[in-house]
Structure formats: structure tokens, C-alpha cells
Write a protein that holds these residues in place. Structure first.
Motif, short mmCIF file in Angstrom:
data_model
loop_
_atom_site.label_atom_id
_atom_site.label_comp_id
_atom_site.label_asym_id
_atom_site.label_seq_id
_atom_site.Cartn_x
_atom_site.Cartn_y
_atom_site.Cartn_z
N CYS A 131 0.83 -1.21 0.00
CA CYS A 131 0.00 0.00 0.00
C CYS A 131 0.86 1.26 0.00
O CYS A 131 0.48 2.28 -0.58
CB CYS A 131 -0.93 0.01 1.21
SG CYS A 131 -2.30 -1.16 1.08
N ALA A 177 3.54 0.47 -3.76
CA ALA A 177 3.09 0.03 -5.09
C ALA A 177 2.98 1.21 -6.05
O ALA A 177 2.56 2.31 -5.67
CB ALA A 177 1.75 -0.68 -4.99
N GLN A 215 1.17 2.89 -9.42
CA GLN A 215 -0.21 2.85 -9.91
C GLN A 215 -0.37 1.75 -10.96
O GLN A 215 -1.42 1.11 -11.04
CB GLN A 215 -0.61 4.20 -10.50
CG GLN A 215 -2.10 4.30 -10.86
CD GLN A 215 -3.00 4.02 -9.67
OE1 GLN A 215 -2.81 4.58 -8.58
NE2 GLN A 215 -3.98 3.14 -9.86
N GLN A 229 1.11 -1.12 -10.95
CA GLN A 229 0.95 -2.39 -10.25
C GLN A 229 -0.45 -2.54 -9.69
O GLN A 229 -1.05 -3.63 -9.75
CB GLN A 229 1.99 -2.49 -9.13
CG GLN A 229 3.40 -2.73 -9.63
CD GLN A 229 4.44 -2.67 -8.52
OE1 GLN A 229 4.36 -1.82 -7.62
NE2 GLN A 229 5.42 -3.57 -8.58
N ILE A 230 -1.00 -1.46 -9.16
CA ILE A 230 -2.36 -1.52 -8.64
C ILE A 230 -3.36 -1.78 -9.76
O ILE A 230 -4.30 -2.58 -9.63
CB ILE A 230 -2.71 -0.22 -7.89
CG1 ILE A 230 -1.85 -0.11 -6.62
CG2 ILE A 230 -4.19 -0.17 -7.53
CD1 ILE A 230 -2.03 1.17 -5.84
N LEU A 259 -8.42 -5.98 -2.79
CA LEU A 259 -8.11 -5.08 -3.89
C LEU A 259 -8.57 -3.65 -3.59
O LEU A 259 -7.82 -2.68 -3.81
CB LEU A 259 -8.77 -5.57 -5.18
CG LEU A 259 -8.65 -4.65 -6.40
CD1 LEU A 259 -7.19 -4.44 -6.78
CD2 LEU A 259 -9.43 -5.22 -7.58
N ILE A 267 -6.22 -2.02 -1.12
CA ILE A 267 -4.94 -1.63 -1.74
C ILE A 267 -5.13 -0.40 -2.62
O ILE A 267 -4.30 0.52 -2.62
CB ILE A 267 -4.36 -2.80 -2.55
CG1 ILE A 267 -3.95 -3.94 -1.61
CG2 ILE A 267 -3.15 -2.34 -3.38
CD1 ILE A 267 -3.45 -5.18 -2.32
N GLU A 268 -6.22 -0.36 -3.38
CA GLU A 268 -6.50 0.81 -4.21
C GLU A 268 -6.63 2.07 -3.36
O GLU A 268 -6.25 3.17 -3.80
CB GLU A 268 -7.78 0.57 -5.01
CG GLU A 268 -7.62 -0.46 -6.12
CD GLU A 268 -8.93 -0.78 -6.83
OE1 GLU A 268 -8.89 -1.23 -7.99
OE2 GLU A 268 -10.01 -0.57 -6.22
N ARG A 286 -4.99 2.44 -0.69
CA ARG A 286 -3.69 2.50 0.00
C ARG A 286 -3.87 2.52 1.52
O ARG A 286 -3.17 3.25 2.25
CB ARG A 286 -2.87 3.69 -0.49
CG ARG A 286 -2.47 3.59 -1.97
CD ARG A 286 -1.46 4.64 -2.37
NE ARG A 286 -1.11 4.54 -3.79
CZ ARG A 286 -0.12 3.77 -4.26
NH1 ARG A 286 0.59 3.03 -3.42
NH2 ARG A 286 0.14 3.74 -5.56
N THR A 325 -5.60 -3.52 4.66
CA THR A 325 -5.09 -4.57 3.77
C THR A 325 -4.41 -5.66 4.56
O THR A 325 -4.62 -6.86 4.30
CB THR A 325 -4.09 -3.96 2.77
OG1 THR A 325 -4.74 -2.96 1.98
CG2 THR A 325 -3.54 -5.04 1.85
#
Length: 229
Positions: A108, A111, A113, A115-116, A194, A197-198, A200, A205
Motif C-alpha cells: 500500500c 506500489a 499505480q 501495479q495496482i 483489492l 490496496i486501491e 492504499r 489490507t
């Protein structure tokens, strides 16, 4: 001496992995996917012929897999694929849960963008595999998702630790016939991971990944014990 732009001096050398690491990846995959069954004898001579290499890298490869609990050595009998036990699974999951939770939290923060975005693409592919009932395809994409989270953590130590802890668990997952109900729950858990993580949100997470591994443990333990009874 000054070098012109575009000259050979600016070319970055290609990094090559040791041969035994490449061989270990192939044999590890064969063991985890069940192509080499528990208890199967491993012939160094056959592997040398199959891969076209000498015995030295083969022996190094088998030593690596031995440290991961995938291969064992017996006096005068050589190497063989280890059995998978319920205790192996019980011992590995708490370690995996802690390591993957840390990987998620670091991802988070670190990463890219890209990779996300890639995680989102893989999630869509995994859902498609689920809807088609393609378990092997689902497992393949699932591994890619967890690997990408690991890469996004930007921590060089975690991959080695997780690989050693996860080998037996991954074998059990391929051996066990998980219920459709648990499969659907896993998809929903991945959706939540997901989204976290998006956003952050490292703490969320981390918690979701740990819970995901705990739920997977319970399902695997039940399916595995039913299978061996």
C-alpha cells in the motif's frame, strides 16, 4: 574519458539467475501442481537428461527444495518428494499470514499505480475463472495476484521467506477439493483486499490478508483431512 549518449558504456548488464534457481522453479512447480506426487523418487540421472545439465546444479536444486520441505533425502535411497501432512499446513499458515499481511501493508505504501491497475486486471481474470469453474486457471491467477502484492511491497527479504513457508500449503491446495461455497467467499475476500490496496489503506489490507489466510487454513484443513481419512 567521456562517453557519448547511447554508447555501450550506458548499457545496463542483463541480470541472469543461477541455473539451480531456474531448475528449482520448474521442479517446485511440478511438485506443487502434483506432477511429481508425494513419495515419488527423484532420479538425478533422469533430471540431468531432461534438462541437459550436469549433476552439480541438480544437486544444488534438490538442496533448495529440501530446505522448503518439498524434497527429502534417505541414506542409500536418494531424494524423493515429501508427503504433505495436516501438521505441515497448521505450522505454515500462521507464518504465511504474518508475512503476507506485512507484504500487503508495504504494498500500500510502495506500489506503483501500474501495479495496482495490474491487480485489478488479474482480479477480473480470476473472477472469470471462477465463473467458468476453472480451478486450475483460478489457482494460477491467484498465485499471480499474491506474487504481485509481494513484488509491490519492494522488500527483498519477503519473497524468500514466503516461498519457504508457502510450498507445502500450495501443494495441499492443489490436492484438496475446496467447496464452491469457500471458493465464492475467497473471491469476495480478494475483492475487499483489492479495494483496500486501491485506497492504499495498509492497516486494513494487512488485516484482510491475515483473515483471508485464516479462512483458507480452516477450509484447507477440513478438505485435506476429509481427503486423507
Amino acid at each position: 574519458m567521456r562517453h557519448r549518449a547511447g554508447s555501450a558504456a550506458n548499457i545496463v548488464p542483463i541480470e541472469r539467475r543461477p541455473l539451480h534457481d531456474e531448475l528449482a522453479d520448474q521442479l517446485r512447480r511440478a511438485i506443487i501442481h502434483g506432477e511429481l506426487r508425494p513419495g515419488a523418487k527423484i532420479s538425478e540421472k533422469d533430471l540431468c537428461e531432461q534438462f541437459g545439465v550436469s549433476r552439480t546444479p541438480i544437486r544444488e536444486t534438490l538442496k533448495i527444495l529440501s530446505t522448503e520441505g518439498l524434497v527429502s533425502f534417505a541414506q542409500n535411497r536418494g531424494a524423493s518428494v515429501t508427503e504433505v501432512t495436516a501438521q505441515d499446513i497448521m505450522d505454515a499458515f500462521p507464518v504465511m499470514g504474518a508475512l503476507e499481511a506485512l507484504a500487503g501493508e508495504l504494498a500500500c505504501a510502495n506500489a506503483t499505480q501500474a501495479q495496482i491497475d495490474r491487480l485489478g486486471v488479474l482480479q477480473s481474470k480470476m473472477v472469470a475463472m471462477f465463473k467458468r469453474g476453472d480451478r486450475r486457471g483460478y489457482f494460477r491467477i491467484n498465485e499471480q495476484i499474491h506474487q504481485l502484492i509481494l513484488e509491490a511491497s519492494c522488500n527483498s527479504t519477503l519473497p524468500r521467506l514466503i516461498r519457504a513457508a508457502s510450498a507445502q500449503v500450495r501443494r495441499a491446495r492443489y490436492m484438496a477439493n475446496l467447496s464452491n461455497e469457500r471458493w465464492a467467499e475467497a473471491i469476495e475476500e480478494h475483492e475487499q483486499i483489492l479495494k483496500a490496496i486501491e485506497a492504499r489503506d495498509g492497516k486494513l489490507t494487512s488485516r484482510l490478508l491475515r483473515n483471508h489466510l485464516t479462512n483458507k487454513l480452516e477450509a484447507l484443513k477440513k478438505a485435506f483431512l476429509e481427503q486423507v481419512d
